[in-house]
Motif scaffolding. Sequence first.
Motif, mmCIF file in Angstrom:
data_model
loop_
_atom_site.group_PDB
_atom_site.id
_atom_site.type_symbol
_atom_site.label_atom_id
_atom_site.label_comp_id
_atom_site.label_asym_id
_atom_site.label_seq_id
_atom_site.Cartn_x
_atom_site.Cartn_y
_atom_site.Cartn_z
ATOM 1 N N VAL A 231 0.843 -1.188 0.000
ATOM 2 C CA VAL A 231 0.000 0.000 0.000
ATOM 3 C C VAL A 231 0.882 1.243 0.000
ATOM 4 O O VAL A 231 1.770 1.380 0.850
ATOM 5 N N LEU A 232 0.641 2.135 -0.936
ATOM 6 C CA LEU A 232 1.340 3.417 -0.993
ATOM 7 C C LEU A 232 0.296 4.521 -0.909
ATOM 8 O O LEU A 232 -0.488 4.724 -1.839
ATOM 9 N N ALA A 233 0.244 5.192 0.235
ATOM 10 C CA ALA A 233 -0.658 6.322 0.407
ATOM 11 C C ALA A 233 0.080 7.599 0.023
ATOM 12 O O ALA A 233 1.248 7.767 0.375
ATOM 13 N N TYR A 234 -0.595 8.477 -0.709
ATOM 14 C CA TYR A 234 0.075 9.681 -1.193
ATOM 15 C C TYR A 234 -0.856 10.883 -1.061
ATOM 16 O O TYR A 234 -2.079 10.750 -1.162
ATOM 17 N N PRO A 235 -0.304 12.074 -0.818
ATOM 18 C CA PRO A 235 -1.147 13.286 -0.773
ATOM 19 C C PRO A 235 -1.626 13.623 -2.177
ATOM 20 O O PRO A 235 -0.862 13.565 -3.144
ATOM 21 N N ILE A 236 -2.904 13.965 -2.299
ATOM 22 C CA ILE A 236 -3.408 14.371 -3.601
ATOM 23 C C ILE A 236 -2.867 15.748 -3.955
ATOM 24 O O ILE A 236 -2.298 16.450 -3.122
ATOM 25 N N ARG A 237 -3.039 16.144 -5.204
ATOM 26 C CA ARG A 237 -2.520 17.425 -5.655
ATOM 27 C C ARG A 237 -3.128 18.555 -4.832
ATOM 28 O O ARG A 237 -4.323 18.535 -4.526
ATOM 29 N N PRO A 238 -2.339 19.553 -4.472
ATOM 30 C CA PRO A 238 -2.882 20.684 -3.701
ATOM 31 C C PRO A 238 -4.014 21.371 -4.446
ATOM 32 O O PRO A 238 -4.037 21.419 -5.671
ATOM 33 N N THR A 239 -4.961 21.863 -3.695
ATOM 34 C CA THR A 239 -6.079 22.591 -4.268
ATOM 35 C C THR A 239 -6.002 24.053 -3.848
ATOM 36 O O THR A 239 -5.434 24.380 -2.809
ATOM 37 N N ARG A 240 -6.563 24.921 -4.658
ATOM 38 C CA ARG A 240 -6.569 26.346 -4.293
ATOM 39 C C ARG A 240 -7.759 26.693 -3.420
ATOM 40 O O ARG A 240 -7.861 27.806 -2.910
ATOM 41 N N ARG A 241 -8.689 25.734 -3.264
ATOM 42 C CA ARG A 241 -9.867 26.011 -2.453
ATOM 43 C C ARG A 241 -9.616 25.616 -0.999
ATOM 44 O O ARG A 241 -8.977 24.604 -0.711
ATOM 45 N N GLU A 242 -10.166 26.397 -0.093
ATOM 46 C CA GLU A 242 -10.069 26.074 1.326
ATOM 47 C C GLU A 242 -10.902 24.837 1.633
ATOM 48 O O GLU A 242 -11.964 24.621 1.042
ATOM 49 N N LEU A 243 -10.413 24.002 2.544
ATOM 50 C CA LEU A 243 -11.168 22.841 2.977
ATOM 51 C C LEU A 243 -12.411 23.307 3.720
ATOM 52 O O LEU A 243 -12.332 24.018 4.723
ATOM 53 N N THR A 244 -13.589 22.909 3.226
ATOM 54 C CA THR A 244 -14.858 23.389 3.769
ATOM 55 C C THR A 244 -15.759 22.218 4.113
ATOM 56 O O THR A 244 -15.524 21.078 3.721
ATOM 57 N N THR A 245 -16.850 22.511 4.819
ATOM 58 C CA THR A 245 -17.742 21.466 5.317
ATOM 59 C C THR A 245 -18.810 21.046 4.338
ATOM 60 O O THR A 245 -19.459 20.033 4.550
ATOM 61 N N GLY A 246 -19.044 21.795 3.286
ATOM 62 C CA GLY A 246 -20.157 21.460 2.405
ATOM 63 C C GLY A 246 -21.496 21.832 3.007
ATOM 64 O O GLY A 246 -22.531 21.312 2.605
ATOM 65 N N GLN A 247 -21.533 22.753 3.998
ATOM 66 C CA GLN A 247 -22.765 23.061 4.702
ATOM 67 C C GLN A 247 -23.854 23.664 3.821
ATOM 68 O O GLN A 247 -25.012 23.295 3.970
ATOM 69 N N PRO A 248 -23.577 24.615 2.909
ATOM 70 C CA PRO A 248 -24.667 25.153 2.089
ATOM 71 C C PRO A 248 -25.401 24.071 1.309
ATOM 72 O O PRO A 248 -26.628 24.085 1.221
ATOM 73 N N LEU A 249 -24.676 23.126 0.745
ATOM 74 C CA LEU A 249 -25.310 22.051 0.001
ATOM 75 C C LEU A 249 -26.074 21.134 0.945
ATOM 76 O O LEU A 249 -27.156 20.636 0.610
ATOM 77 N N ALA A 250 -25.533 20.909 2.136
ATOM 78 C CA ALA A 250 -26.237 20.090 3.121
ATOM 79 C C ALA A 250 -27.531 20.753 3.555
ATOM 80 O O ALA A 250 -28.543 20.088 3.796
ATOM 81 N N ASP A 251 -27.520 22.095 3.659
ATOM 82 C CA ASP A 251 -28.745 22.808 4.003
ATOM 83 C C ASP A 251 -29.821 22.593 2.943
ATOM 84 O O ASP A 251 -31.015 22.519 3.248
#
Length: 338
Positions: A231-251
Amino acid sequence: MLTLHLNASDLSRTVVRSAPSVLLELAAAGQRVFRPDAPAHLAAWRARTRAALRPGMRPLLDLCRLPHWLPDFLTPTNHATDAAAALDEVAATPTATLGAELRPRIEAGDLPPRVAPLAAGDPVARQRLRAAMGAFHAVAVGPYWPTIVAAVHADRAARGHTMVDVGIDRVLRDLSPYLHWAPSGATYRLSYECAFGTDLDVVPDGRGVTLVPSYLLPQPCVLDDPDGPLVLAYPIRPTRRELTTGQPLADLLGRTRAAVLGAIVGGPSTSQVARTVGISVASASQHTTTLRSAGLITTHRAGSAVRHALTPLGEHLLRAARAAQVGDGRPAAAVTRR
């Protein structure tokens, strides 16, 4: 330098896992909160997570303080996506495994003496660790899971297209800046510049490699289970978006249905969606039926599996929800490790 020596059989059995591992992300989050070098898209997440730390989380965080080491029992190679089942598995780790992994670190001064009861398999210490992991998951990983899943699925889909269009050679060459891919006679070498500075050679010998994309992992890690694929775990490519909760869509859709929509990247089957979100297949089927009726996804049969894909409307809804989060500043959705 850690070097994987891969033969043709290993390459033919190299696959990219379809979903993130909840325990891997949890342990990586524990490491990230102590690192001063958080990338831009994790800076706000790190600040929020550090502000939410509580004394009851200490049994887990004690095990995550070392920058380049984690106990193997925190991240078993089954890579479960169901948090409760995964935490139960950690709490049931054999006493011999706990002692073998923790005692040398305690004796070396890498871990505090208060970890000793856990190393001895004390039942109370086990339950405190499970409670700590659950509490930390609730603030550091759980609220962000839909976003993590969507990003991991997007990374997997991109690598899948690369594999089809160009081949596995390009996938491994571009996997991570920490990894170096080069032919070596009849075999191939995938080398990792390890922080501990020891030269190690790992030969899967035809067992294959499972690539596990991770959102929060700081650098690659290798788990070598002699009874299964490497098993080789690797970090995915960096994103320019901040890590968010998805709350608006959950609402709008409800938390579970929003997570199902976010999980539909790369043509997953209903059972894959269920595993990713941590719900039953029947529940996943009900949610995909509703999303299909709303015009957000399409469904087609591929052999015995039913696979789902986002429609343009579904893609637009996901993009708009994430953009809104960034815009309004809301908080964001027996193994050897080398």
